[in-house]
Design a protein around this motif. Structure first.
Motif, mmCIF file in Angstrom:
data_model
loop_
_atom_site.group_PDB
_atom_site.id
_atom_site.type_symbol
_atom_site.label_atom_id
_atom_site.label_comp_id
_atom_site.label_asym_id
_atom_site.label_seq_id
_atom_site.Cartn_x
_atom_site.Cartn_y
_atom_site.Cartn_z
ATOM 1 N N ALA A 59 39.288 4.285 20.951
ATOM 2 C CA ALA A 59 39.734 2.975 21.334
ATOM 3 C C ALA A 59 40.807 2.568 20.782
ATOM 4 O O ALA A 59 41.345 2.889 19.696
ATOM 5 N N LYS A 60 41.677 1.914 21.515
ATOM 6 C CA LYS A 60 43.034 1.355 21.302
ATOM 7 C C LYS A 60 43.100 0.005 20.811
ATOM 8 O O LYS A 60 43.065 -0.916 21.800
ATOM 9 N N GLU A 63 46.484 -2.524 21.338
ATOM 10 C CA GLU A 63 46.820 -2.823 22.870
ATOM 11 C C GLU A 63 45.771 -3.486 23.390
ATOM 12 O O GLU A 63 46.007 -4.590 24.227
ATOM 13 N N SER A 64 44.248 -3.444 23.033
ATOM 14 C CA SER A 64 43.659 -4.440 23.522
ATOM 15 C C SER A 64 43.534 -5.850 22.978
ATOM 16 O O SER A 64 43.387 -6.823 23.655
ATOM 17 N N ALA A 67 46.491 -7.588 24.961
ATOM 18 C CA ALA A 67 45.860 -8.104 26.210
ATOM 19 C C ALA A 67 45.367 -9.304 26.080
ATOM 20 O O ALA A 67 45.154 -10.158 27.062
ATOM 21 N N ASP A 68 44.563 -9.338 24.890
ATOM 22 C CA ASP A 68 43.631 -10.685 25.096
ATOM 23 C C ASP A 68 43.729 -10.987 23.375
ATOM 24 O O ASP A 68 42.870 -10.600 22.636
ATOM 25 N N GLU A 136 35.849 2.054 24.755
ATOM 26 C CA GLU A 136 36.287 0.784 24.991
ATOM 27 C C GLU A 136 35.586 -0.252 24.219
ATOM 28 O O GLU A 136 34.215 -0.058 24.600
ATOM 29 N N TYR A 137 36.026 -1.586 23.738
ATOM 30 C CA TYR A 137 35.114 -2.335 23.171
ATOM 31 C C TYR A 137 35.541 -3.787 23.627
ATOM 32 O O TYR A 137 36.625 -3.793 23.922
ATOM 33 N N ASP A 138 34.933 -4.805 23.527
ATOM 34 C CA ASP A 138 35.237 -6.298 23.640
ATOM 35 C C ASP A 138 35.858 -6.562 22.336
ATOM 36 O O ASP A 138 35.154 -6.565 21.334
ATOM 37 N N ILE A 139 37.204 -6.959 22.602
ATOM 38 C CA ILE A 139 37.956 -7.155 21.361
ATOM 39 C C ILE A 139 37.413 -8.391 20.467
ATOM 40 O O ILE A 139 37.487 -8.345 19.412
ATOM 41 N N ASP A 169 45.982 3.828 19.084
ATOM 42 C CA ASP A 169 47.045 3.326 19.398
ATOM 43 C C ASP A 169 48.201 3.968 19.246
ATOM 44 O O ASP A 169 48.518 4.930 18.505
#
Length: 261
Positions: A59-60, A63-64, A67-68, A136-139, A169
């Protein structure tokens, strides 16, 4: 066979994803200039001054977050104010094998971090290592998860621990800051109300605005209706005043013949 093993090893090195370690050092005994790798930091950790390693293999996180970054207090604070060292182009970190290192591996955030840490005997560990293998994870979920880990360890041991956040990253902190500033600026421009910065050269425009506020359509209609009613009233009064009535017409008529009878 040796040739094949060499090729396999080369392929593993090529395919090994580079990662970046964002380090928050609280230990004053570690000199910044001597920090050359995350392994060095882990090796210098002690039971009295432990380290928490939060590794995201695929996971990055930065960057996540770029984005949010709303409702993500822990990571925002960590990346903007907590990071003291950044080590880039690091390959997969080597896990220590001694008993003073606790390592927990997972893919999804399905385990309660408190349940994991209560069984880890963190008071006897110099390193508490969480490895996340998901892509991928929910940040926001990650933020709460990591905050729970760090707060528990610090409160349980009553010490400010060193933290290493390693992720896949390639974005730098400078790029992250620039990206967040651009998003903040665009968000502000979108939601801000346009204001007029032009000032009239003379008072005519201001006077016109004041008159337009006073002489509204409703007021003009009321004045027009009042004028029409006033005209009708004046006409009616003129008609009444033009009526001529003789006084004799109001007297009672008498017949002299009836009196003689």
């Amino acid at each position: 066979m040796k040739f094949l093993s060499v090729i396999a090893l080369f392929c593993q090195l090529v395919l090994a994803a580079a990662s970046t370690s964002y380090i928050s050092l609280r230990n004053q005994d570690i000199v910044d200039g001597r920090v050359s790798s995350t392994e060095d930091i882990i090796e210098t950790a002690t039971v009295d001054q432990p380290i928490v390693v939060l590794q995201f293999v695929k996971a990055k996180i930065l960057e996540s977050l770029a984005a949010d970054d709303s409702n993500v207090p822990f990571l925002n604070q960590y990346f903007k104010h907590g990071v003291t060292n950044v080590l880039t182009d690091e390959t997969s970190l080597v896990e220590p094998t001694d008993d003073e290192v606790f390592i927990f591996k997972m893919k999804d955030l399905e385990f309660d971090p408190l349940d994991v840490l209560k069984d880890a005997n963190v008071e006897k560990k110099r390193a508490i290592w969480f490895k996340f293998y998901g892509k991928e994870y929910d940040i926001r979920d990650v933020d709460q998860y990591l905050e729970t880990i760090v707060i528990f360890v610090e409160e349980y041991l009553n010490v400010n621990v060193d933290i290493v956040l390693n992720s896949a990253d390639v974005m730098t902190l400078e790029e992250f800051d620039n990206d967040v500033e651009m998003q903040t600026a665009s968000h502000t421009q979108t939601h801000s109300k346009p204001t007029s910065t032009k000032t009239p050269k003379n008072g005519s425009e201001g006077d016109d605005d004041i008159l337009s506020e006073i002489w509204t359509e409703g007021l003009l209609m009321c004045l027009l209706v009042s004028f029409i009613l006033l005209v009708i009233l004046l006409v009616a009064l003129s008609w009444i005043s033009s009526l001529n009535i003789s006084y004799g017409a109001l007297e009672k008529s008498t017949n002299p013949l009836k009196k003689n009878e």
